[in-house]
Design a protein around this motif. Structure first.
Motif, PDB file in Angstrom:
ATOM      1  N   ILE A 133       0.840  -1.200   0.000  1.00 49.59           N
ATOM      2  CA  ILE A 133       0.000   0.000   0.000  1.00 49.59           C
ATOM      3  C   ILE A 133       0.876   1.252   0.000  1.00 49.59           C
ATOM      4  O   ILE A 133       0.610   2.220  -0.701  1.00 49.59           O
ATOM      5  CB  ILE A 133      -0.947   0.004   1.223  1.00 49.59           C
ATOM      6  CG1 ILE A 133      -1.812  -1.257   1.232  1.00 49.59           C
ATOM      7  CG2 ILE A 133      -1.830   1.251   1.221  1.00 49.59           C
ATOM      8  CD1 ILE A 133      -2.648  -1.417   2.484  1.00 49.59           C
ATOM      9  N   ALA A 134       1.985   1.195   0.777  1.00 45.94           N
ATOM     10  CA  ALA A 134       2.854   2.369   0.892  1.00 45.94           C
ATOM     11  C   ALA A 134       3.693   2.574  -0.359  1.00 45.94           C
ATOM     12  O   ALA A 134       4.216   3.659  -0.594  1.00 45.94           O
ATOM     13  CB  ALA A 134       3.765   2.225   2.104  1.00 45.94           C
ATOM     14  N   GLY A 135       3.831   1.498  -1.155  1.00 53.04           N
ATOM     15  CA  GLY A 135       4.607   1.641  -2.383  1.00 53.04           C
ATOM     16  C   GLY A 135       6.043   1.187  -2.248  1.00 53.04           C
ATOM     17  O   GLY A 135       6.844   1.389  -3.155  1.00 53.04           O
ATOM     18  N   PHE A 136       6.406   0.570  -1.098  1.00 47.72           N
ATOM     19  CA  PHE A 136       7.772   0.056  -0.959  1.00 47.72           C
ATOM     20  C   PHE A 136       7.937  -1.258  -1.716  1.00 47.72           C
ATOM     21  O   PHE A 136       9.039  -1.685  -1.995  1.00 47.72           O
ATOM     22  CB  PHE A 136       8.130  -0.142   0.514  1.00 47.72           C
ATOM     23  CG  PHE A 136       8.048   1.129   1.303  1.00 47.72           C
ATOM     24  CD1 PHE A 136       8.576   2.305   0.793  1.00 47.72           C
ATOM     25  CD2 PHE A 136       7.421   1.158   2.536  1.00 47.72           C
ATOM     26  CE1 PHE A 136       8.496   3.478   1.514  1.00 47.72           C
ATOM     27  CE2 PHE A 136       7.335   2.328   3.263  1.00 47.72           C
ATOM     28  CZ  PHE A 136       7.868   3.509   2.756  1.00 47.72           C
ATOM     29  N   GLU A 137       6.821  -1.921  -1.980  1.00 42.29           N
ATOM     30  CA  GLU A 137       6.843  -3.117  -2.825  1.00 42.29           C
ATOM     31  C   GLU A 137       5.927  -2.851  -4.012  1.00 42.29           C
ATOM     32  O   GLU A 137       4.888  -2.193  -3.870  1.00 42.29           O
ATOM     33  CB  GLU A 137       6.300  -4.342  -2.071  1.00 42.29           C
ATOM     34  CG  GLU A 137       7.156  -4.807  -0.913  1.00 42.29           C
ATOM     35  CD  GLU A 137       8.330  -5.651  -1.345  1.00 42.29           C
ATOM     36  OE1 GLU A 137       8.593  -5.738  -2.562  1.00 42.29           O
ATOM     37  OE2 GLU A 137       8.997  -6.211  -0.450  1.00 42.29           O
ATOM     38  N   VAL A 138       6.322  -3.342  -5.185  1.00 45.93           N
ATOM     39  CA  VAL A 138       5.454  -3.237  -6.360  1.00 45.93           C
ATOM     40  C   VAL A 138       5.013  -4.650  -6.716  1.00 45.93           C
ATOM     41  O   VAL A 138       5.848  -5.546  -6.831  1.00 45.93           O
ATOM     42  CB  VAL A 138       6.224  -2.604  -7.540  1.00 45.93           C
ATOM     43  CG1 VAL A 138       5.342  -2.529  -8.770  1.00 45.93           C
ATOM     44  CG2 VAL A 138       6.715  -1.224  -7.155  1.00 45.93           C
ATOM     45  N   PRO A 139       3.695  -4.882  -6.851  1.00 46.41           N
ATOM     46  CA  PRO A 139       3.207  -6.249  -7.097  1.00 46.41           C
ATOM     47  C   PRO A 139       3.604  -6.727  -8.499  1.00 46.41           C
ATOM     48  O   PRO A 139       3.801  -5.923  -9.414  1.00 46.41           O
ATOM     49  CB  PRO A 139       1.690  -6.117  -6.970  1.00 46.41           C
ATOM     50  CG  PRO A 139       1.402  -4.673  -7.238  1.00 46.41           C
ATOM     51  CD  PRO A 139       2.595  -3.912  -6.749  1.00 46.41           C
ATOM     52  N   ASP A 140       3.711  -8.067  -8.618  1.00 44.71           N
ATOM     53  CA  ASP A 140       3.999  -8.635  -9.933  1.00 44.71           C
ATOM     54  C   ASP A 140       2.780  -8.475 -10.840  1.00 44.71           C
ATOM     55  O   ASP A 140       2.910  -8.280 -12.041  1.00 44.71           O
ATOM     56  CB  ASP A 140       4.361 -10.120  -9.800  1.00 44.71           C
ATOM     57  CG  ASP A 140       5.584 -10.301  -8.906  1.00 44.71           C
ATOM     58  OD1 ASP A 140       6.413  -9.368  -8.840  1.00 44.71           O
ATOM     59  OD2 ASP A 140       5.695 -11.358  -8.252  1.00 44.71           O
ATOM     60  N   SER A 141       1.598  -8.608 -10.236  1.00 45.44           N
ATOM     61  CA  SER A 141       0.385  -8.352 -11.012  1.00 45.44           C
ATOM     62  C   SER A 141      -0.699  -7.884 -10.060  1.00 45.44           C
ATOM     63  O   SER A 141      -0.585  -8.023  -8.848  1.00 45.44           O
ATOM     64  CB  SER A 141      -0.033  -9.621 -11.765  1.00 45.44           C
ATOM     65  OG  SER A 141      -0.444 -10.603 -10.831  1.00 45.44           O
ATOM     66  N   GLY A 142      -1.777  -7.328 -10.605  1.00 39.97           N
ATOM     67  CA  GLY A 142      -2.845  -6.799  -9.770  1.00 39.97           C
ATOM     68  C   GLY A 142      -2.750  -5.290  -9.652  1.00 39.97           C
ATOM     69  O   GLY A 142      -1.803  -4.678 -10.155  1.00 39.97           O
ATOM     70  N   ARG A 143      -3.740  -4.690  -8.975  1.00 41.77           N
ATOM     71  CA  ARG A 143      -3.823  -3.244  -8.890  1.00 41.77           C
ATOM     72  C   ARG A 143      -4.083  -2.812  -7.465  1.00 41.77           C
ATOM     73  O   ARG A 143      -4.721  -3.523  -6.695  1.00 41.77           O
ATOM     74  CB  ARG A 143      -4.995  -2.724  -9.737  1.00 41.77           C
ATOM     75  CG  ARG A 143      -4.760  -2.749 -11.236  1.00 41.77           C
ATOM     76  CD  ARG A 143      -6.058  -2.571 -12.034  1.00 41.77           C
ATOM     77  NE  ARG A 143      -7.255  -2.414 -11.225  1.00 41.77           N
ATOM     78  CZ  ARG A 143      -7.930  -1.257 -11.080  1.00 41.77           C
ATOM     79  NH1 ARG A 143      -7.506  -0.164 -11.687  1.00 41.77           N
ATOM     80  NH2 ARG A 143      -9.021  -1.202 -10.322  1.00 41.77           N
ATOM     81  N   ILE A 144      -3.614  -1.614  -7.125  1.00 42.37           N
ATOM     82  CA  ILE A 144      -3.936  -1.026  -5.830  1.00 42.37           C
ATOM     83  C   ILE A 144      -4.588   0.319  -6.081  1.00 42.37           C
ATOM     84  O   ILE A 144      -4.059   1.128  -6.857  1.00 42.37           O
ATOM     85  CB  ILE A 144      -2.672  -0.848  -4.971  1.00 42.37           C
ATOM     86  CG1 ILE A 144      -2.084  -2.218  -4.652  1.00 42.37           C
ATOM     87  CG2 ILE A 144      -2.990  -0.087  -3.690  1.00 42.37           C
ATOM     88  CD1 ILE A 144      -0.746  -2.165  -3.982  1.00 42.37           C
ATOM     89  N   GLU A 145      -5.732   0.531  -5.450  1.00 43.73           N
ATOM     90  CA  GLU A 145      -6.424   1.807  -5.610  1.00 43.73           C
ATOM     91  C   GLU A 145      -6.452   2.562  -4.290  1.00 43.73           C
ATOM     92  O   GLU A 145      -6.770   2.005  -3.239  1.00 43.73           O
ATOM     93  CB  GLU A 145      -7.862   1.575  -6.081  1.00 43.73           C
ATOM     94  CG  GLU A 145      -7.975   1.483  -7.593  1.00 43.73           C
ATOM     95  CD  GLU A 145      -9.422   1.292  -8.020  1.00 43.73           C
ATOM     96  OE1 GLU A 145     -10.322   1.742  -7.273  1.00 43.73           O
ATOM     97  OE2 GLU A 145      -9.639   0.678  -9.083  1.00 43.73           O
TER      98      GLU A 145
END
Lengths: 549, 241, 340
Positions: free
Chosen positions: B50-62
């Motif tokens: 959520i904080a953006g320290f990790e970026v997912p391999d797939s999927g979305r965060i709103e």
């Protein structure tokens, strides 16, 4: 005013505090005594001869040049190291990062002549840089002989050490700092100003002072790359006084001048050093979101590549020259085996002695600094302990060696020589060991001091269960560094060198001195590999070099 | 039903070494959601996503109705409080809080007034010039809250914020958090391993195990669940209060 | 690790104990202690062969103690003073003789040194020459097609063609060049240095560094010895490196040995000095020390030596003159070389 209880905040028992104080003071006294006895003996030896005035136009010029080149060397080395360390810290995932760090341990362990010839291969008149640039139609654009060459060489030898120390400092910072910084939207400049610089600032006086001393006492590099006698350091004048002139008094007085000059500088630097709190870290890998943007990544990658190439290329040229030597024959030679063993037999104990002394001094310093309200005198003492013990670097090994030679006398020289060489080497390595060990010990005490105190862990128990596991890494790193330094040393050995005490650098010089340059190149490669192995052992296979292993 | 101000994690997948995380959930706007689970279950990873320290391999965060999946941490409308080291040890309290207003510390007089007001509100009135090292653990966490307060972002992420505090302090800090949330209406995600914190603060609970969501309940429902075992273990600890 | 540590600590304490007990030199009657420089005793140097040859005839044991070079050798002797263990000091050069004599440690050799033949006719009643070499500018014939044919040409030639020289403050060849220029130019030496300065790439602390730069290809000329090319011809089978033959002549370095007053067996020391000027010793010198023998050898010199230049004239100043003026001349040199 009530008497202060100085042991309260440093979480040491009264006995431990006293022991720390005694240990450090004894260590320092031992060093000063050793240097004083040697220098004094040499001074007395020259009483009969007439004395030449210390200051003439020549000496003033020498003094000025020494100050100039040493200051510039220190500023450049530290400045470039800051940029490089920052880029590396920001890219914890940089491919080959571990090996870059290991590589940074190599230059300081090389005999200066080897490094200098490597630099000449890259930067010399017919070097790689000129060859590459002349492709673009420029004619011999790079000329290193003169101040440029001296600075280049001093940066080459000292910047890697500075970069490692600064990087270790940055990596000791709590990992949350970087997350908070990027969450708050701090820009690279802000991160530098508010987080990285305050941390680096603590290390810079000590590092800068150390590099200043190394550059001020530089001898071979200054002559070899200086292009002429306009580039002369005090150390050259000291050597000259002891050699052709055989004027020991003058040598001693020049050494004292060198010490006085640098002391003034170190005191000034010391005034800049401020105490500041150490954040406790939860450990875990550093995450640097601020290094992830495309732009910062590009900048950092370029900086890391440039810094690595600067160190690696001359080393590669040393390796390339070494590979052309008849390595198999060299590897089979008995004198090479003997020299290797002799070198290791001197390097290992001198490294250990260095660690022991550094521990005593650092422990004492931390005990005082962490006391609730140390008296000003005690604080000053603690603050200047590392500098005081580093001053040994300013006593030229020739002066120290010749003085002790006199004290011991020719009859006892044979058996005493290895011991003296070991001791002098360990003292010469002490400032480096301190620069690694002292910040680590400070951080460790800050972090774990209260906990161990609350658990009632003292003395051997704490040393074994708390201090050793936490400090194993920096101790090992310092030990390997000290060993590498001693391995590359020629100066001291050359003084006492007898046929049963031939070290690798001594053998290398000897081969060079009898036209066998290929052999010398092969031995340089061997030395380089040894340094790399030591550096690798000191760095270990962890990415972070901090104290929590 | 779906408020655009909810935190929405849509079919997130992430592999880190041996661990494999899959999250699909929604944390309601203006409320406190607890993220619980045994250690290593992925609580901090969820927060880092959520904080953006990790970026997912797939999927979305709103967040705030926008797809922030590829946003830099600085561009996300979130504030953070960790278990410790929230304050830079070499900067005084006012400066540490001031960083929440301007990361380059360009502070006008009215900003200084806001800093003092925030410190006052968190019970640290007059602490402006103190250094973090001279404060207690609880006081340092209050300063971190003060920074979140002046930062004024719609989302507040807390990673075990009370774990280093003793039980008495823990309770008063929890109350402070609840009050601040009520006053500001901020959406809170609270990572904790403490079931008392969950009971007293959270309106919703997401329970993780081995990188998967095991339960996603209203708090009352969560404490009534008959199983599975990891949840029973979690509830059993700390004896309810 | 710990086991090795223990061994180290153990060996260290043994060394310490030995140092403290002050074990005296094994003073067996028939021992000859020779102080010399390191490259003499290295396994490539003349040392091992000399020891073997002399021990055959003397029924004694030869012990070497080595210093870094000739100057260090003298310093060491001064430091040791009367307590020295040396019987023979081998490896001083003519420029050091005056200082060496001033120490009062040396005794007249008293041997028949008529076999000695060195250019410049050096003769002395205390020191006996064992080899010599003329200083020369050695150049790389691959990169330098028109080498200087005189010192004048070297001084006034193209400043783009560089030379590496040694520092007279720290090295013997450096002092040699200083005296060479002085011999040729006299009072005009500072002007000559001021011109030569532009051709000097750098001034190294010792011969090894300068020669290292030269063989690396960094500089096409280096101050070395007439005999230097012999090594490359003999060992590396290349005639690439040549010595330039200077019209004015070359300055010579004569290496000498002398007997210490306190030698515990003066007869043995004398017999070594006699041996030194005999073919048995002289035969060893050319291909181990890469210098010219100072007396007759039993066989012809190796082919490589036939390809060397023969200086037309030899310069050699008396040791006293060098000792008297060295400091002033070095200052003069410093002044000329430091000018911008």
């Amino acid at each position: 005013m009530a008497r202060r209880h100085e042991h309260e905040l440093n979480m040491l028992t009264r006995g431990e505090y006293r022991r720390a104080l005694t240990g450090g003071t004894l260590g320092l006294a031992g060093i000063l005594l050793f240097a004083g006895l040697g220098t004094g003996a040499l001074f007395r030896a020259g009483l009969s001869g007439e004395t030449t005035p210390l200051f003439d136009a020549y000496m003033w010029r020498v003094l000025r040049f020494t100050l100039l080149q040493a200051s510039l060397s220190a500023i450049l080395s530290v400045g470039l190291a800051m940029i490089f360390a920052r880029a590396l810290a920001r890219q914890p995932e940089f491919p080959g990062r571990g090996w870059i760090l290991r590589l940074m341990g190599v230059p300081l362990g090389l005999p200066v002549i080897v490094g200098a010839l490597g630099l000449v291969t890259v930067w010399g008149r017919n070097g790689w840089a000129n060859a590459a640039l002349s492709e673009f139609g420029l004619k011999e654009p790079v000329s290193i002989y003169g101040l440029t060459g001296i600075l280049l060489a001093h940066v080459f030898f000292n910047f890697p050490l500075a970069a490692r120390v600064l990087l270790a400092g940055l990596e000791r910072l709590p990992p949350e700092y970087w997350l908070i910084a990027s969450n708050l939207g701090m820009k690279p400049l802000g991160i530098f100003r508010l987080i990285e610089w305050p941390e680096m600032k603590r290390q810079i006086p000590a590092l800068g002072g150390l590099i200043f001393m190394l550059a001020a006492t530089s001898f071979t590099l200054v002559l070899l790359l200086g292009g002429g006698p306009a580039a002369t350091t005090l150390e050259v004048a000291i050597y000259q006084a002891l050699r052709f002139d055989f004027d020991p008094q003058r040598a001693v007085r020049l050494s004292l001048l060198q010490i006085a000059m640098t002391t003034v500088l170190l005191v000034l630097l010391g005034l800049l050093t401020k105490r500041h709190a150490e954040g406790a870290t939860a450990g875990g890998a550093s995450r640097r979101p601020d290094g992830r943007s495309w732009r910062n990544r590009t900048v950092d990658f370029l900086l890391i590549l440039a810094g690595t190439a600067f160190v690696a290329l001359p080393l590669a040229s040393v390796a390339a020259a070494g590979l052309r030597a008849d390595l198999l024959r060299l590897a089979g030679e008995a004198p090479v085996h003997r020299a290797l063993l002799t070198s290791l037999a001197i390097a290992a104990p001198s490294g250990l002695i260095s660690i022991l002394l550094a521990w005593m001094i650092s422990n004492c310093r931390q005990a005082i600094l962490k006391a609730r309200a140390p008296r000003p005198a005690a604080r000053l003492y603690a603050a200047s302990l590392p500098q005081l013990s580093s001053l040994i670097l300013l006593v030229p090994p020739t002066v120290l060696g010749n003085g002790w030679f006199l004290l011991i006398g020719p009859a006892r020289l044979q058996p005493a020589a290895p011991l003296l060489i070991t001791l002098i080497n360990s003292l010469m390595a002490l400032p480096f060991v301190l620069s690694i060990l002292d910040p680590a010990l400070a951080a460790h005490r800050e972090r774990n001091g209260r906990l161990s105190a609350s658990l009632g862990l003292f003395g051997w128990n704490r040393l074994l269960h708390v201090d050793w596991p936490a400090l194993r890494r920096p101790v090992l790193m310092a030990l390997c560094f000290a060993m590498a330094l001693s391995l590359g040393d020629l100066g001291v050995v050359a003084l006492f060198g007898s046929d049963d005490l031939v070290t690798l650098p001594w053998l290398l010089y000897s081969r060079m001195g009898s036209y066998r340059t290929a052999d010398a190149a092969g031995l340089a490669l061997l030395l380089g590999l040894l340094c790399l192995a030591l550096s690798a052992a000191g760095t270990g296979n962890i990415k972070r070099m901090n104290g929590d292993g | 039903m779906a408020d655009p101000n909810d935190i929405f994690m849509d079919a997130i997948e992430l592999k880190r070494g041996d661990l494999d995380f899959r999250f699909h959930c929604r944390m309601p706007a203006g409320r406190i959601t607890a993220v619980a689970g045994p250690s290593g279950s992925g609580k901090t990873t969820l927060l880092n996503l959520i904080a953006g320290f990790e970026v997912p391999d797939s999927g979305r965060i709103e967040l705030s109705g926008r797809d922030v999946t590829t946003f830099h941490p600085a561009e996300r409308p979130v504030s953070l409080v960790f278990q410790e080291n929230n304050l830079f040890a070499h900067l005084d309290i006012a400066t540490n809080v001031g960083l929440g207003i301007s990361p380059s510390l360009r502070l006008a007089d009215k900003d200084l007034a806001r800093i003092s007001a925030a410190l006052q509100r968190t019970g640290l009135g007059g602490y402006e010039k103190r250094m973090p090292g001279t404060l207690s653990g609880g006081e340092r966490q209050r300063a971190a809250f003060a920074r979140a307060l002046v930062r004024d972002r719609p989302y507040l992420l807390l990673d075990e914020p009370f774990a280093a505090l003793d039980p008495g302090l823990r309770l008063s800090m929890a109350m402070l958090l609840k009050e601040l949330q009520a006053e500001t209406g901020v959406t809170v995600v609270l990572v904790t391993h403490n079931s008392s914190d969950v009971r007293r603060l959270a309106e919703r609970v997401i329970f993780l195990e081995k990188g998967r969501i095991l339960a996603d309940d209203e708090t009352a429902d969560f404490f009534d669940r008959p199983g599975p075992q990891p949840i029973l273990d979690f509830r059993g600890r700390d004896g309810g209060m | 690790m710990t086991a090795r540590l223990k061994t180290l600590i153990l060996s260290l304490s043994v060394a310490l104990a030995a140092a403290l007990s002050g074990q005296p030199a094994g003073a067996a009657d028939k021992t000859l202690t020779i102080y010399t420089y390191e490259s003499f005793t290295s396994e490539w140097g003349p040392g091992p062969k000399v020891k073997e040859a002399f021990e055959k005839s003397c029924a004694c044991t030869v012990n070497y103690v080595s210093a870094a070079d000739g100057v260090a050798l003298l310093s060491r002797l001064k430091l040791e003073g009367a307590a020295t263990k040396a019987d023979i000091v081998l490896g001083l050069d003519t420029n050091l003789i005056a200082e060496a004599k001033a120490t009062g440690f040396f005794a007249p050799h008293g041997i028949d040194s008529s076999a000695v033949k060195v250019p410049g006719d050096f003769k002395d009643d205390v020191f006996v020459p064992y080899d010599y070499g003329h200083f020369a500018v050695v150049y790389d014939s691959d990169t330098l097609k028109t080498p200087p044919k005189s010192l004048k040409e070297l001084v006034e030639g193209d400043p783009a063609q560089k030379i590496a020289i040694e520092d007279p403050r720290t090295s013997t060849p450096g002092l040699g060049l200083l005296l060479w220029v002085k011999s040729v130019y006299g009072d005009k030496a500072p002007e000559a240095w001021a011109k030569l300065k532009n051709r000097v790439l750098t001034v190294t602390p010792g011969w090894s560094e300068a020669y290292g730069l030269f063989t690396k290809g960094e500089v096409p000329m280096v101050l070395s010895y007439v005999t230097s090319p012999a090594y490359h011809i003999d060992q590396e089978k290349t005639e690439r490196y040549k010595a330039a033959d200077f019209e004015e002549g070359h300055y010579i370095q004569v290496e000498v040995a002398g007997m210490v007053k306190s030698a515990h067996d003066p007869d043995l020391a004398k017999s070594f000095l006699s041996f030194m000027v005999s073919p048995a010793f002289q035969d060893i010198i050319p291909t181990t020390n890469w210098m010219m023998p100072a007396a007759a050898t039993s066989k012809a010199l190796p082919d490589a030596f036939g390809k060397l230049i023969t200086p037309k004239k030899t310069f050699l100043m008396s040791p006293e003159e060098v000792a008297k003026n060295r400091k002033a001349w070095i200052d003069e040199w410093l002044g000329a070389m430091s000018m911008n």
